[in-house]
Design a protein around this motif. Sequence first.
Motif, PDB file in Angstrom:
ATOM      1  N   SER A  49       1.158  -0.893  -0.248  1.00  0.00           N
ATOM      2  CA  SER A  49       0.025  -0.110  -0.084  1.00  0.00           C
ATOM      3  C   SER A  49       0.708   0.940  -0.042  1.00  0.00           C
ATOM      4  N   PHE A  50       0.572   2.552  -0.541  1.00  0.00           N
ATOM      5  CA  PHE A  50       0.775   3.927  -0.725  1.00  0.00           C
ATOM      6  C   PHE A  50      -0.088   4.740  -0.854  1.00  0.00           C
ATOM      7  N   CYS A  51       0.266   6.432  -0.409  1.00  0.00           N
ATOM      8  CA  CYS A  51      -0.074   7.099  -0.241  1.00  0.00           C
ATOM      9  C   CYS A  51       0.229   8.307  -0.864  1.00  0.00           C
TER      10      CYS A  51
ATOM     11  N   ASP B  41       4.270  10.117   1.796  1.00  0.00           N
ATOM     12  CA  ASP B  41       4.528   9.158   3.110  1.00  0.00           C
ATOM     13  C   ASP B  41       3.586   9.500   3.382  1.00  0.00           C
ATOM     14  N   SER B  42       2.109   8.445   4.257  1.00  0.00           N
ATOM     15  CA  SER B  42       1.130   8.404   4.773  1.00  0.00           C
ATOM     16  C   SER B  42       0.364   9.049   5.526  1.00  0.00           C
TER      17      SER B  42
ATOM     18  N   GLU C 232      -5.645   6.915  -0.371  1.00  0.00           N
ATOM     19  CA  GLU C 232      -4.302   5.624   0.424  1.00  0.00           C
ATOM     20  C   GLU C 232      -4.791   4.698  -1.005  1.00  0.00           C
ATOM     21  N   ILE C 233      -3.801   3.770  -1.548  1.00  0.00           N
ATOM     22  CA  ILE C 233      -3.778   2.767  -1.987  1.00  0.00           C
ATOM     23  C   ILE C 233      -3.591   1.578  -1.390  1.00  0.00           C
TER      24      ILE C 233
ATOM     25  N   GLY D 283      -2.357  -2.424  -0.855  1.00  0.00           N
ATOM     26  CA  GLY D 283      -1.738  -3.123  -1.699  1.00  0.00           C
ATOM     27  C   GLY D 283      -2.078  -4.078  -2.280  1.00  0.00           C
ATOM     28  N   GLY D 284      -1.458  -5.416  -2.778  1.00  0.00           N
ATOM     29  CA  GLY D 284      -2.248  -6.895  -3.613  1.00  0.00           C
ATOM     30  C   GLY D 284      -2.587  -6.685  -4.563  1.00  0.00           C
ATOM     31  N   SER D 285      -2.343  -7.285  -5.192  1.00  0.00           N
ATOM     32  CA  SER D 285      -2.352  -8.349  -6.491  1.00  0.00           C
ATOM     33  C   SER D 285      -2.512  -7.054  -7.769  1.00  0.00           C
ATOM     34  N   TYR D 286      -1.852  -6.967  -8.270  1.00  0.00           N
ATOM     35  CA  TYR D 286      -1.560  -6.495  -9.981  1.00  0.00           C
ATOM     36  C   TYR D 286      -1.063  -7.168 -11.003  1.00  0.00           C
TER      37      TYR D 286
END
Length: 156
Positions: free
Chosen positions: A9-11, A78-79, A91-92, A94-97
């Motif tokens: 995950s990222f921001c 940074d979050s 906020e994105i 994380g996971g399968s892409y």
Amino acid sequence: MERKITISSFCLAGISIHTTNAENQAAEDLGKLWQDFYQKSIPSLIENPLSEEVFAVYTSYESDYRGAYTAFIGLKVDSNEKIPNGLQKLEISGGSYLAISVKGEPSQSIPKAWVDIWAREDSLKRKYTADFEVYGEESNKGPDSNVTIYLAVAQT
């Protein structure tokens, strides 16, 4: 070229617009969003970006690519970063892409890539959480440009 990857995950910090692909509305709205992003110098308002890559995100889908959604353009932060007034944080998860490398002049190659993606709707198993394009150093080289599209997909 396509490859399945797992991202953390990222921001992001940036600006957004609610739109739809119906009646070519997204083409108009996205053009305006990109124009606002650069004319209002949004990158310079973000104090501590983690990179200079620009992210174009499609999220908050009403249904699938045929329904309304939110388009967001911004930079990775940074979050915990304080976001300037007038900008938004996204906020994105994380996971399968599925990472799809798109070569060519972005103004032509990216819309064509999305048409190709929509044509493969049944086989891609998209999650419709957040899909995004990443515009880095290689995205500004005319016909030699390279942009990567990331599609949130179900784990297999």
